[in-house]
Design a protein around this motif. Structure first.
Motif, mmCIF file in Angstrom:
data_model
loop_
_atom_site.group_PDB
_atom_site.id
_atom_site.type_symbol
_atom_site.label_atom_id
_atom_site.label_comp_id
_atom_site.label_asym_id
_atom_site.label_seq_id
_atom_site.Cartn_x
_atom_site.Cartn_y
_atom_site.Cartn_z
ATOM 1 N N VAL A 225 0.832 -1.203 0.000
ATOM 2 C CA VAL A 225 0.000 0.000 0.000
ATOM 3 C C VAL A 225 0.864 1.249 0.000
ATOM 4 N N GLU A 240 -5.390 1.063 -5.627
ATOM 5 C CA GLU A 240 -5.548 1.264 -4.185
ATOM 6 C C GLU A 240 -6.985 0.984 -3.745
ATOM 7 N N LEU A 244 -8.471 -1.975 -1.219
ATOM 8 C CA LEU A 244 -9.148 -1.604 0.016
ATOM 9 C C LEU A 244 -10.607 -2.028 0.056
ATOM 10 N N SER A 289 -14.596 2.573 3.659
ATOM 11 C CA SER A 289 -13.776 2.958 4.811
ATOM 12 C C SER A 289 -13.355 4.415 4.689
ATOM 13 N N GLU A 291 -10.393 5.487 4.602
ATOM 14 C CA GLU A 291 -9.265 5.566 3.676
ATOM 15 C C GLU A 291 -9.728 5.620 2.219
ATOM 16 N N ALA A 403 -9.030 -1.791 6.087
ATOM 17 C CA ALA A 403 -8.335 -0.567 5.683
ATOM 18 C C ALA A 403 -7.323 -0.147 6.745
ATOM 19 N N CYS A 406 -4.354 -2.428 6.277
ATOM 20 C CA CYS A 406 -3.609 -2.114 5.059
ATOM 21 C C CYS A 406 -2.766 -0.862 5.224
ATOM 22 N N CYS A 407 -3.329 0.132 5.910
ATOM 23 C CA CYS A 407 -2.662 1.431 6.037
ATOM 24 C C CYS A 407 -1.924 1.573 7.360
#
Length: 436
Positions: A225, A240, A244, A289, A291, A403, A406-407
């Motif tokens: 990511v 992206e 997500l 989400s 994000e 999310a 992932c982030c």
């Protein structure tokens, strides 16, 4: 047909030099032109008129066989010249592979709204793979022609080979009915039939040979990511969002702004854009989400499509996302950075769905929530008849946890509400914790 006297011998046919008509009997003549060229003609009378029918430049035996066939037609009341002319006209009107494949492709497009599927039909039945047969009359294409098309990809690109064979077979099935009903021609078989290809040494492509879509190990997702977020361009943003949301690539690149409510953080994909649209009547509601909302808010609104392509009024092409992934998935030596841990192959955008699904199961989310998030129908037809919920708010918790993972955000320390309402907190592994 028996001939009373054979006036020409094979030697005479080869050596006669005198220009003119040389009778062989029963209306058959060897015609020698002034240039010395030889051809055969059949002369007969019909309705009081003398008529001549050319038989071409063939051998003595072939000429006599052709003359016998003409005699049979005349005895049956058939005009041999008109019959041959009609046969030639019919042959000239036989469609080529390209013309019929265009009709099959158009039908496939009408059945699918998936841009990737449409692109594959155009690519596989176009000049890239079928260039050698595009202009051939459809009824003259043989299994050997199909073999020459399939050989280069059957082992090196088995998934491509499987799809190519299926589409070729579809064209010839379509052609069989077309030739029968419009031209009175019966195709003896499908030149793409598996039985004939098997006899030519082809091995069946099994699911094991095809393999699954290469998926990213979810432990590598945070690093991936970061790399995607560092890459500029609309294709990178589509990658992206695909990761997500866990959506299919076609669902992402075909997204329109009218489907998305940024304030309510919801994306509603209509049934006609879903893979299972033939059996599904309800839209797929996707909880977004924080994000994903950030990514979408930052996108320029260049057209009705969220991920606008270079062509005006068109979405991002299906290849753009894959091309962006290939470019970013190479180290300085040209080797892939992110590969499927089981197959060793470079990861694909569609494989992100498996990445999400594996993560969700490992951290303990309910199977039904994960399947619903992927847009899969849950349970049997009977069960779905009684199930009147899509678990939307529970799925919102799942997607926000994904999310956050992932982030690299810890939802356990982030108490900001989702969609304006206090929700259950999620620990760093994505497991739901009791609300306080």
């Amino acid at each position: 047909m028996a001939r009373a006297a054979k006036r020409l011998s094979a030697r005479a046919v080869e050596t006669i030099a005198k220009p003119g008509y040389h009778a062989d009997g029963d209306g058959l003549y060897l015609v020698v032109d002034k240039s010395g060229a030889r051809r055969w003609a059949f002369i007969f009378h019909s309705q009081g008129k003398r008529r001549e029918m050319g038989l071409g430049r063939i051998g003595l035996k072939e000429a006599r066989d052709a003359a016998d066939e003409v005699h049979r037609q005349i005895r049956s009341g058939i005009d041999p010249i008109s019959t041959r002319r009609a046969a030639r006209d019919n042959k000239a009107s036989i469609p080529t592979f390209e013309s019929l494949s265009r009709e099959v492709i158009a039908d496939a497009h009408a059945r699918s709204a998936n841009a990737k599927v449409r692109y594959q039909w155009e690519l596989l039945l176009g000049s890239a793979y079928c260039g050698t047969i595009l202009q051939k009359p459809i009824n003259e294409i043989t299994t050997l022609d199909i073999e020459r098309i399939l050989r280069p990809v059957w082992r090196s690109k088995p998934e491509t080979g499987r799809k190519l064979l299926a589409r070729l077979r579809r064209v010839f099935d379509y052609a069989r009915v077309h030739l029968r009903d419009r031209h009175g021609i019966t195709m003896l078989g499908n030149p793409a039939a598996w039985e004939d290809l098997r006899d030519r040494g082809f091995e069946r492509i099994t699911k094991l040979m095809r393999g699954r879509q290469a998926a990213l190990d979810y432990e590598q997702v945070p690093a991936f990511v970061r790399a995607v977020q560092a890459r500029p361009g609309i294709a990178a943003r589509a990658l992206e969002v695909t990761l997500l949301t866990g959506l299919r690539t076609g669902e992402v690149i075909g997204a329109t702004w009218s489907e998305i409510d940024l304030e309510r953080q919801i994306w509603v994909i209509p049934p006609e854009r879903l893979k299972d649209r033939r059996t599904r009547t309800e839209p797929h509601r996707v909880p977004l989400s924080r994000e994903v909302i950030e990514v979408l808010r930052a996108l320029p609104r260049l057209s009705a499509y969220v991920f606008a392509g270079q062509r005006s009024g068109k979405p991002l092409s299906n290849m753009a996302m894959l091309t962006a992934l290939k470019k970013m998935n190479r180290d300085t030596s040209g080797q892939p950075i992110w590969v499927d841990p089981k197959s060793g192959r470079s990861v694909t955008p569609h494989g992100f769905r498996a990445t999400f699904r594996t993560w969700g199961e490992d951290v303990g989310f309910a199977r039904e929530l994960l399947e619903e998030a992927l847009g899969h129908q849950i349970g049997s037809a009977v069960e779905r008849a009684y199930r009147r919920t899509d678990s939307f708010e529970r799925r919102r918790t799942v997607m926000q946890a994904w999310a956050d993972f992932c982030c690299e955000k810890s939802a356990a320390t982030d108490s900001s509400p989702i969609n304006g309402e206090a929700g259950a907190r999620i620990d760093v592994h994505g497991l739901e914790q009791p609300s306080e």
